[in-house]
Design a protein around this motif. Structure first.
Motif: not given
Length: 463
Positions: A344-354, A407-419
């Protein structure tokens, strides 16, 4: 049956109540019908009771409209008025002996007729006088009352049964509509079926629940169809490009005209890149295909968010050459799936770098459980921010850039599962800032190895 029992109980109670009132009225009439002592004493001679001859009793009128007889202390009786002598009971003898003031009871005459008798003691004598009237005057009224109550009860039960059937049918009509709707849904799979729900009773609540269920199923089917369509669209682009490159390579081999080495290397690199994109897209689809309630691919464990961020930054630096990534990470431990969290953090960083300009800088900070990743790119328009975490959604300005929109959908899903929570927002001075917050603590439990430490509940921060 319940109405019949209730009506029968009410009728029986009414009958017994009226019977008691009628007997009380008869007893009161007997008490008022007092025989003068002088008349009684005329029939007592030397302590013996002498009955009035029957012919004389028949010829003379009965001024008391009752049967009157005398009872002495020995239990002998003699009739004064009336035609049928009454049986003497022990209660009558007890009154004659002076043991009781009066006695009220039912007594049977010689002809078998039942009388209501009241025996009172004669003062200054060893005898008592009994005044009796037939119970037929009470029983006839009670028989008429029983007939009336029976007819009324029967009419009431039949009327209640008819009304109950009508009310039951009216009340169950919504259930019939619901059953028909369910049968129609099972037969046709038409999720557009809706049931009219009025009021707030159980049937209306059930109808609204059914409508909500069909609406949720319709939305789920629509999302499934949209996912399939979007996935097919996203898969078509790399497959088309890869097929064209492979066709060129195959045609070169078949015709014997070799491609220049540089072009061949470019084609093979493009094929390899498209294969990698396909593999990543398929992995993203597999991740998103799992329902939110499904267990994670790996066990949840206490892991350092700062450590996952450091590893993600290292991977992002390899991909984004020419982009500087600065970090300022404070320790923060969370309960999550380590591999999914790092991804999830990699996806956020990839967007920022892109979206960062050439030679730009991406700033990464972690403090008190909040991870901020800020770039200095063109930013995201405010109208597009509500859609950035939707599956396959891509900004019009980013459609020419590599990526699947997952990518961001997966980020949201992962963060939601972690509360936790995640959002993208415009950064001050331009660019975009991704903010990821997870509940956790700045230190892990000291008693266990870090890889197996339980989450410290006394440091828990609810997101």
């Amino acid at each position: 049956m319940a109405v019949a029992v209730a009506v029968a109980a009410c009728a029986a109670a009414a009958w017994f109540l009226v019977r008691g009132q009628l007997l009380d009225s008869l007893d009161e009439a007997l008490r008022k019908n007092r025989v003068p002592t002088a008349v009684v004493l005329q029939q007592i001679d030397a302590g013996r009771c002498t009955a009035v001859p029957s012919a004389e009793r028949a010829a003379s009128p009965n001024p008391f409209e009752s049967t009157v007889q005398i009872v002495d202390r020995n239990g002998r009786s003699c009739i004064i008025y009336g035609q049928q002598p009454l049986a003497v009971s022990t209660d009558d003898v007890a009154v004659a002996l002076g043991h009781r003031e009066e006695a009220v009871h039912d007594v049977r005459a010689a002809d078998g007729v039942t009388y209501r008798a009241l025996t009172r003691r004669l003062e200054d004598t060893d005898a008592a006088v009994t005044v009796a009237r037939p119970l037929s005057e009470v029983n006839e009224s009670l028989s008429t009352l029983a007939l009336v109550l029976g007819l009324v009860a029967a009419a009431g039960v039949l009327g209640a049964a008819g009304a109950g059937v009508a009310l039951a049918r009216a009340g169950l009509r919504p259930v019939d509509r619901l059953a028909q709707a369910v049968e129609h849904l099972a037969r046709t799979e038409d999720l557009a079926v809706r049931i009219q729900a009025e009021g707030d009773d159980e049937i209306a609540r059930l109808s609204r629940s059914f409508n909500a269920m069909t609406a949720a199923l319709a939305s789920s089917r629509e999302l499934q169809q949209q996912l399939i369509a979007d996935a097919g669209h996203e898969l078509r682009t790399p497959l088309t490009s890869m097929r064209m490159n492979i066709d060129l390579l195959v045609r070169s081999d078949e015709t014997g005209r070799a491609l220049p080495p540089d072009e061949r290397r470019e084609l093979l690199a493009s094929v390899k890149s498209q294969l990698a994109e396909l593999a990543a897209l398929i992995g993203d689809l597999q991740e998103l295909s799992r329902p939110d309630a499904a267990p994670a691919q790996g066990p949840l464990e206490v892991t350092g968010l700062h450590e996952a961020t450091e590893r993600a930054v290292a991977r992002a630096r390899l991909r984004g050459t020419g982009i500087a990534i600065t970090t300022e990470l404070a320790p923060w431990y969370v309960r999550a799936e380590p591999a999914a969290l790092e991804r999830a953090v990699v996806n956020l960083l990839d967007n920022a770098v892109k979206f960062s300009p050439a030679g730009g800088t991406v700033e990464v900070t972690l403090a008190a459980g909040t991870l901020r990743i800020r770039d200095h790119g063109p930013g995201i328009p405010a109208a597009e921010l509500p859609y950035v975490f939707d599956r396959f959604w891509r900004s019009p300005a980013a459609r020419s850039l590599p990526g699947s929109g997952l990518g961001l959908s997966i980020v949201a899903r992962t963060v939601r599962r972690a509360g936790g929570q995640v959002e993208l927002r415009p950064a001050t001075g331009g660019g975009t800032e991704a903010v990821l917050s997870l509940p956790g603590a700045p230190t892990p439990p000291p008693e266990l190895p870090e890889s197996t430490r339980p989450f410290p509940s006394d440091h828990l921060i609810v997101g």
